[in-house]
Design a protein around this motif. Structure first.
Motif, PDB file in Angstrom:
ATOM      1  N   GLY A 190      26.614  -1.009  15.820  1.00 34.55           N
ATOM      2  CA  GLY A 190      27.057   0.180  15.297  1.00 34.55           C
ATOM      3  C   GLY A 190      26.683   0.222  13.823  1.00 34.55           C
ATOM      4  N   MET A 191      26.991   1.248  13.334  1.00 35.97           N
ATOM      5  CA  MET A 191      27.076   1.213  11.898  1.00 35.97           C
ATOM      6  C   MET A 191      27.761   0.610  10.949  1.00 35.97           C
ATOM      7  SD  MET A 191      26.256   5.559  11.478  1.00 35.97           S
ATOM      8  CE  MET A 191      28.025   6.019  12.326  1.00 35.97           C
ATOM      9  N   PHE A 196      23.815   2.539   2.242  1.00 37.10           N
ATOM     10  CA  PHE A 196      22.809   3.171   3.160  1.00 37.10           C
ATOM     11  C   PHE A 196      23.543   4.097   4.244  1.00 37.10           C
ATOM     12  CE2 PHE A 196      20.545   3.428   7.221  1.00 37.10           C
ATOM     13  CZ  PHE A 196      19.358   4.087   6.612  1.00 37.10           C
ATOM     14  N   ILE A 197      24.619   3.718   4.646  1.00 40.69           N
ATOM     15  CA  ILE A 197      25.106   4.491   5.521  1.00 40.69           C
ATOM     16  C   ILE A 197      25.999   5.658   5.126  1.00 40.69           C
ATOM     17  CG2 ILE A 197      27.029   4.684   7.460  1.00 40.69           C
ATOM     18  CD1 ILE A 197      24.327   3.555   8.549  1.00 40.69           C
ATOM     19  N   ARG A 198      26.842   5.132   3.986  1.00 41.47           N
ATOM     20  CA  ARG A 198      27.345   6.127   3.053  1.00 41.47           C
ATOM     21  C   ARG A 198      26.413   7.236   2.583  1.00 41.47           C
ATOM     22  NH1 ARG A 198      32.160   4.580   0.764  1.00 41.47           N
ATOM     23  NH2 ARG A 198      33.124   2.747   1.448  1.00 41.47           N
ATOM     24  N   GLN A 199      25.349   7.196   2.304  1.00 46.24           N
ATOM     25  CA  GLN A 199      24.411   8.260   1.921  1.00 46.24           C
ATOM     26  C   GLN A 199      23.737   8.934   3.160  1.00 46.24           C
ATOM     27  OE1 GLN A 199      21.553   5.782  -0.176  1.00 46.24           O
ATOM     28  NE2 GLN A 199      22.635   5.572  -2.175  1.00 46.24           N
ATOM     29  N   VAL A 207      34.791   9.395   9.193  1.00 45.16           N
ATOM     30  CA  VAL A 207      34.232   8.656  10.244  1.00 45.16           C
ATOM     31  C   VAL A 207      34.795   7.260   9.862  1.00 45.16           C
ATOM     32  CG1 VAL A 207      32.336   7.280  11.553  1.00 45.16           C
ATOM     33  CG2 VAL A 207      32.110   9.639  10.927  1.00 45.16           C
ATOM     34  N   LYS A 208      34.869   6.593   8.631  1.00 47.64           N
ATOM     35  CA  LYS A 208      35.448   5.599   8.332  1.00 47.64           C
ATOM     36  C   LYS A 208      37.111   5.374   8.420  1.00 47.64           C
ATOM     37  CE  LYS A 208      35.991   2.382   4.205  1.00 47.64           C
ATOM     38  NZ  LYS A 208      35.827   1.009   5.083  1.00 47.64           N
ATOM     39  N   ALA A 209      37.626   6.882   8.276  1.00 48.10           N
ATOM     40  CA  ALA A 209      38.940   6.747   8.150  1.00 48.10           C
ATOM     41  C   ALA A 209      39.681   6.714   9.737  1.00 48.10           C
ATOM     42  CB  ALA A 209      39.595   8.197   7.933  1.00 48.10           C
ATOM     43  N   PHE A 243      35.408   0.584  17.751  1.00 48.31           N
ATOM     44  CA  PHE A 243      36.006   0.859  19.221  1.00 48.31           C
ATOM     45  C   PHE A 243      35.352   2.173  20.098  1.00 48.31           C
ATOM     46  CE2 PHE A 243      38.268   3.908  16.554  1.00 48.31           C
ATOM     47  CZ  PHE A 243      38.608   5.010  17.416  1.00 48.31           C
ATOM     48  N   SER A 244      35.022   3.135  19.047  1.00 46.85           N
ATOM     49  CA  SER A 244      34.276   4.474  19.440  1.00 46.85           C
ATOM     50  C   SER A 244      32.740   4.398  19.859  1.00 46.85           C
ATOM     51  CB  SER A 244      34.571   5.152  18.492  1.00 46.85           C
ATOM     52  OG  SER A 244      33.756   5.111  17.225  1.00 46.85           O
ATOM     53  N   GLU A 245      32.128   3.136  19.384  1.00 44.23           N
ATOM     54  CA  GLU A 245      30.910   3.063  19.740  1.00 44.23           C
ATOM     55  C   GLU A 245      30.732   2.909  21.141  1.00 44.23           C
ATOM     56  OE1 GLU A 245      26.885   3.057  18.400  1.00 44.23           O
ATOM     57  OE2 GLU A 245      28.655   3.105  17.457  1.00 44.23           O
ATOM     58  N   LYS A 246      29.638   3.919  21.737  1.00 42.13           N
ATOM     59  CA  LYS A 246      29.294   3.679  23.216  1.00 42.13           C
ATOM     60  C   LYS A 246      28.318   2.521  23.575  1.00 42.13           C
ATOM     61  CE  LYS A 246      29.511   8.683  23.863  1.00 42.13           C
ATOM     62  NZ  LYS A 246      28.553   9.869  24.216  1.00 42.13           N
ATOM     63  N   PHE A 247      28.476   1.868  24.679  1.00 44.96           N
ATOM     64  CA  PHE A 247      27.781   0.757  24.938  1.00 44.96           C
ATOM     65  C   PHE A 247      27.573   0.696  26.407  1.00 44.96           C
ATOM     66  CE2 PHE A 247      31.838  -1.020  24.882  1.00 44.96           C
ATOM     67  CZ  PHE A 247      31.887  -1.945  26.086  1.00 44.96           C
TER      68      PHE A 247
END
Length: 247
Positions: A190-191, A196-199, A207-209, A243-247
């Motif tokens: 996941g991220m 880097f991801i913030r940019q 997404v972070k919230a 928790f929201s990441e697909k796998f």
């Protein structure tokens, strides 16, 4: 396995701004001397991290080194063991995440990514194992990624190297486990909350919230947990994802 020596070292190879730095801070809080390794061109950032750890009451050494250079890596390990303390936990956290179409991939790029993410991991793992086997204990932890499990479009070089690192970890675990050396591979699927991801994500704050990105400090807590596990229930491979990441 808990620290046995007051000068026990936690070596973090790839002590970057995010995950690596958080792992180093986490082990320093546990009382380990954090030996921080990053490429020589990032020496100033490494010194800054060491100063931050010291300011927080921990112990740290900035030790710039090219993890792909065999002679430099051997010298690094020898220096730590002779002048600082025994390496109780070794974390290999070098990145090398690049994206190139296979039609545009050069042999130089492919080789460089392999050197950074796979060959350097071999050097770190071998040199760690040599010291730890003599003492009969220690932990060697490798940072993997989604690419360790499946190759994505444009990630041929990165996935090939991460697959190789995962295989290295598996082989080392089977050989070194009976010698009381805990080898674990952590799949970061996941991220990560990083510059880097913030940019990259225009809606990063949203997404972070909702906890949609991995917090480096939470990742680091799992590395400490792995090192402290009793050997009757060692984890070899641990996957971490929001928790929201697909796998």
């Amino acid at each position: 396995m808990p620290k046995k020596n007051e000068n026990a070292v936690a070596l973090v190879i790839g002590a970057g701004d995010d995950t690596g730095a958080s792992v180093a801070r986490a082990f320093a809080k546990e009382g380990y001397i954090a030996c921080l390794v990053r490429r020589p061109s990032s020496a100033a950032d490494l010194e800054k991290l060491a100063d931050e750890i010291k300011a927080a009451g921990g112990r740290a050494h900035a030790m710039p080194c090219d993890a792909r250079d065999e002679e430099a890596m051997i010298a690094l390990f020898d220096s730590i063991e002779a002048d600082i303390g025994p390496i109780e936990v070794s974390v290999f956290n070098v990145g090398a995440n690049v994206k190139f179409s296979i039609l545009e991939m050069t042999s130089r790029v492919y080789r460089k990514v392999w050197e950074m993410a796979a060959f350097a991991g071999f050097l770190a793992g071998r040199e760690s194992a040599k010291r730890m086997v003599e003492r009969g204990h220690g932990s060697i932890l490798f940072t993997g990624a989604t690419a360790s499990m499946r190759g994505g479009d444009g990630f041929a070089a990165f996935a090939s190297a991460k697959f190789a690192l995962r295989a290295l970890a598996q082989s080392m675990a089977r050989e070194l486990g009976p010698k009381n050396i805990h080898v674990a591979h952590v799949v970061i699927d996941g991220m990560i909350d990083s510059r880097f991801i913030r940019q990259l994500l225009p809606n990063f704050d949203e997404v972070k919230a909702r906890d949609g990105v991995l917090d480096p400090e939470h990742i680091a807590q799992n590395y400490v947990m792995l090192h402290n596990q009793p050997r009757s229930a060692w984890t070899h491979e641990l996957d971490l994802r929001p928790f929201s990441e697909k796998f």
